[in-house]
Design a protein around this motif. Structure first.
Motif, PDB file in Angstrom:
ATOM      1  N   HIS A  33      19.762  51.806  40.655  1.00 27.58           N
ATOM      2  CA  HIS A  33      20.740  52.829  40.282  1.00 27.58           C
ATOM      3  C   HIS A  33      20.876  53.892  41.368  1.00 27.58           C
ATOM      4  N   ASN A  36      24.372  53.733  46.219  1.00 30.66           N
ATOM      5  CA  ASN A  36      25.755  54.198  46.184  1.00 30.66           C
ATOM      6  C   ASN A  36      26.681  53.254  46.939  1.00 30.66           C
ATOM      7  N   TYR A 127      31.081  47.620  48.506  1.00 27.79           N
ATOM      8  CA  TYR A 127      31.424  47.900  47.115  1.00 27.79           C
ATOM      9  C   TYR A 127      30.658  49.122  46.620  1.00 27.79           C
ATOM     10  N   ARG A 128      31.237  49.781  45.649  1.00 28.75           N
ATOM     11  CA  ARG A 128      30.593  50.909  44.966  1.00 28.75           C
ATOM     12  C   ARG A 128      30.077  50.410  43.620  1.00 28.75           C
ATOM     13  N   PRO A 129      28.796  50.596  43.349  1.00 27.23           N
ATOM     14  CA  PRO A 129      28.249  50.140  42.062  1.00 27.23           C
ATOM     15  C   PRO A 129      28.836  50.920  40.880  1.00 27.23           C
ATOM     16  N   VAL A 130      28.927  50.263  39.757  1.00 33.41           N
ATOM     17  CA  VAL A 130      29.393  50.880  38.517  1.00 33.41           C
ATOM     18  C   VAL A 130      28.245  50.773  37.513  1.00 33.41           C
ATOM     19  N   LEU A 132      27.429  50.198  34.206  1.00 33.41           N
ATOM     20  CA  LEU A 132      28.068  49.694  32.994  1.00 33.41           C
ATOM     21  C   LEU A 132      27.421  50.213  31.728  1.00 33.41           C
ATOM     22  N   VAL A 135      29.568  52.971  30.419  1.00 33.33           N
ATOM     23  CA  VAL A 135      30.961  52.741  30.072  1.00 33.33           C
ATOM     24  C   VAL A 135      31.097  52.689  28.546  1.00 33.33           C
TER      25      VAL A 135
END
Length: 142
Positions: A33, A36, A127-130, A132, A135
């Protein structure tokens, strides 16, 4: 026979990758986590029969170069049945990745690793991590 050979090669590569992951100094996956930026590079080898030598160079790159880079978090090297590889590297930020790329241009371990890659097949993306897990956390279940 072809299926058996494919299975044997797959088992060997999984065993090699397991050994590589044990020796790489990297952040535990549950702490990703902090990433970035995720760099994913797809490629094929110049010579697919050189997989074992390539894996040794990949391990050396991780041990002697990547693990020492500020901002490096984790690396996973994967492959598919069509001999396409994906090198997935997690970074704290884009500046750390850029600095590592500059250093890699003159680093012997990085240059040895790159020498195995078919340059025409290299595709790098960032890529930029999301997260989840966050969400829809504030919306009620339907």
């Amino acid at each position: 026979m072809k299926t058996l050979l494919s299975f044997a090669v797959s088992a060997l590569l999984v065993a090699c990758q397991t050994q590589i992951n044990k020796q790489i100094k990297q952040m535990p996956i549950h702490e990703l986590h902090k990433a970035n930026l995720v760099e994913i590079t797809h490629f094929q080898l110049r010579d697919s029969s050189q997989r074992e030598a390539f894996l040794l160079k990949a391990q050396h790159l991780s041990d002697s170069f990547l693990s020492c880079q500020p901002g490096f978090l984790h690396r996973t090297l994967t492959y598919s049945d069509d001999f396409t590889w994906a090198d997935i590297v997690y970074w704290t930020d884009e500046a750390a990745l850029e600095q590592a790329l500059q250093r890699a241009a003159t680093n012997p371990a990085a240059l040895a690793f790159f020498s195995f890659l078919n340059e025409a097949t290299i595709q790098m993306a960032r890529y930029r991590p999301v997260a989840l897990g966050h969400v829809g956390a504030s919306s009620s279940a339907r």
